[in-house]
Enzyme design. Sequence first.
Site, PDB file in Angstrom:
ATOM      1  N   LYS A   1       0.738  -1.430  -0.195  1.00  0.00           N
ATOM      2  CA  LYS A   1       0.764   0.346   0.407  1.00  0.00           C
ATOM      3  C   LYS A   1       0.990   1.226  -0.128  1.00  0.00           C
ATOM      4  O   LYS A   1       0.512   2.014  -0.900  1.00  0.00           O
ATOM      5  CB  LYS A   1      -0.878  -0.254   1.416  1.00  0.00           C
ATOM      6  CG  LYS A   1      -2.775  -0.981   1.122  1.00  0.00           C
ATOM      7  CD  LYS A   1      -3.255  -0.641   1.800  1.00  0.00           C
ATOM      8  CE  LYS A   1      -4.670  -1.928   1.389  1.00  0.00           C
ATOM      9  NZ  LYS A   1      -4.576  -2.633   2.149  1.00  0.00           N
TER      10      LYS A   1
ATOM     11  N   LYS B   1      -6.098 -13.140  -7.262  1.00  0.00           N
ATOM     12  CA  LYS B   1      -6.905 -13.631  -6.754  1.00  0.00           C
ATOM     13  C   LYS B   1      -8.450 -12.968  -7.034  1.00  0.00           C
ATOM     14  O   LYS B   1      -8.489 -11.585  -7.985  1.00  0.00           O
ATOM     15  CB  LYS B   1      -6.891 -14.013  -5.310  1.00  0.00           C
ATOM     16  CG  LYS B   1      -6.167 -12.694  -4.749  1.00  0.00           C
ATOM     17  CD  LYS B   1      -6.038 -12.139  -3.298  1.00  0.00           C
ATOM     18  CE  LYS B   1      -6.149 -11.238  -2.832  1.00  0.00           C
ATOM     19  NZ  LYS B   1      -6.351 -10.921  -1.068  1.00  0.00           N
TER      20      LYS B   1
ATOM     21  N   LYS C   1     -11.528  -6.829  -4.685  1.00  0.00           N
ATOM     22  CA  LYS C   1     -11.996  -5.705  -4.511  1.00  0.00           C
ATOM     23  C   LYS C   1     -11.644  -4.270  -6.021  1.00  0.00           C
ATOM     24  O   LYS C   1     -12.320  -4.669  -7.081  1.00  0.00           O
ATOM     25  CB  LYS C   1     -12.740  -4.538  -3.825  1.00  0.00           C
ATOM     26  CG  LYS C   1     -13.635  -5.160  -3.723  1.00  0.00           C
ATOM     27  CD  LYS C   1     -14.221  -4.709  -2.020  1.00  0.00           C
ATOM     28  CE  LYS C   1     -14.373  -5.249  -1.178  1.00  0.00           C
ATOM     29  NZ  LYS C   1     -14.461  -5.033   0.669  1.00  0.00           N
TER      30      LYS C   1
END
Length: 356
Positions: free
Chosen positions: A115, A221, A224
């Site tokens: 992040k 995977k 969102k």
Amino acid sequence: MSNNKKVVLSGIRATGNLHLGNYFGALGKFVRMQDDFDCRFFIADLHALTTHPDPKMLHENVKQILAEYLAAGLDPDKNILYVQSDVPEISEMYLLMNMHAGIGELMRTASFKDKARKALGISHDGNNDEEAVEKEIIGNQSGKSVNAGLLTYPTLMAVDILIHHADFVPVGKDQEQHLELTRRFGRRFNAFYNTEYFHDPVNFNFDGKPVKVPGLDGSGKMGKSEGNCIYLVDDEKTLRKKVMRAVTDAGPTEPGSTPSEPVANLFTLMDLVSEPDTADHFRKAYADCSIRYGDLKKQLAEDILKITLPIRERVLEIRNDDQYLSRVVREGAERARDIAADTLRDVRHIMGIRKI
Ligand code: TRP
């Protein structure tokens, strides 16, 4: 709730509608655990703040996930269901635990590196991410920044877990590192204060290993941010369309060949949602080259809908029943706060914060 049951704690971040990955990695497991364990499930709205959601959206997302918890079958009489921010004891203990969390170990957490790298606009090169992130955080040439909440995300998660003295924490594979840090923080606290106050929480999976739910775009995977999701609240038409558009390949040309990744992913999804016979049938058809991906996808969509449609219908019913939703979380918060207050009182005392 009987006292000899093992304590289960888990939560989902309030960042949007739940998808099949959340369902098989978390929510579905929660539902299966609720009869056999002393379960507490929450909505992690404070964790969601680390990525600066729009305030209105955050509020909507909290309600949405609560409705999805209930619609998927979590029973508020069997479990403690609460919103993280309704339990202020968590925030206080987070402050206390941060005194024993190392900046270095937090910076080395995979989720933080990832992040932070994105927030700072550093491209991914696999080897020197850590160094590049560290350099930019301190040197700050770009003028971009990473908030401290993102760094201390694992401390807050550890507190979520430790404040309940949880035994089991059902989470997906991507959360294993956070769970490892939780154990480390608990043990460090014990060692520092010469106590055995916390014990190690462990992940929980019904059949051994954590599930990884693939997306529909051929690799990786379901997530969102990847835009490859099937949501629990997708309507029938949308869901069928998504599945029919899933990436495949040109089809097997030699008998007995190994499926390519996109096709293997569809089989993995099928293993999760379909009867074993159905998946077998299509695997055999693949092996003898008679498979038609259209048929496979139609069946897959059908079997996904069997799981998601009933949930979707209940979400639509519950979602606007504000009275019911607020009663559930009010009662949940009360019960969670009783537990959290006991732990916080002990932790304060152990650390030397005592009344004069
Ligand atoms: N970090 C988890 C996720 O992103 C959410 C979470 C926060 C959590 N606190 C937790 C999960 C405590 C389990 C236990 O999915």
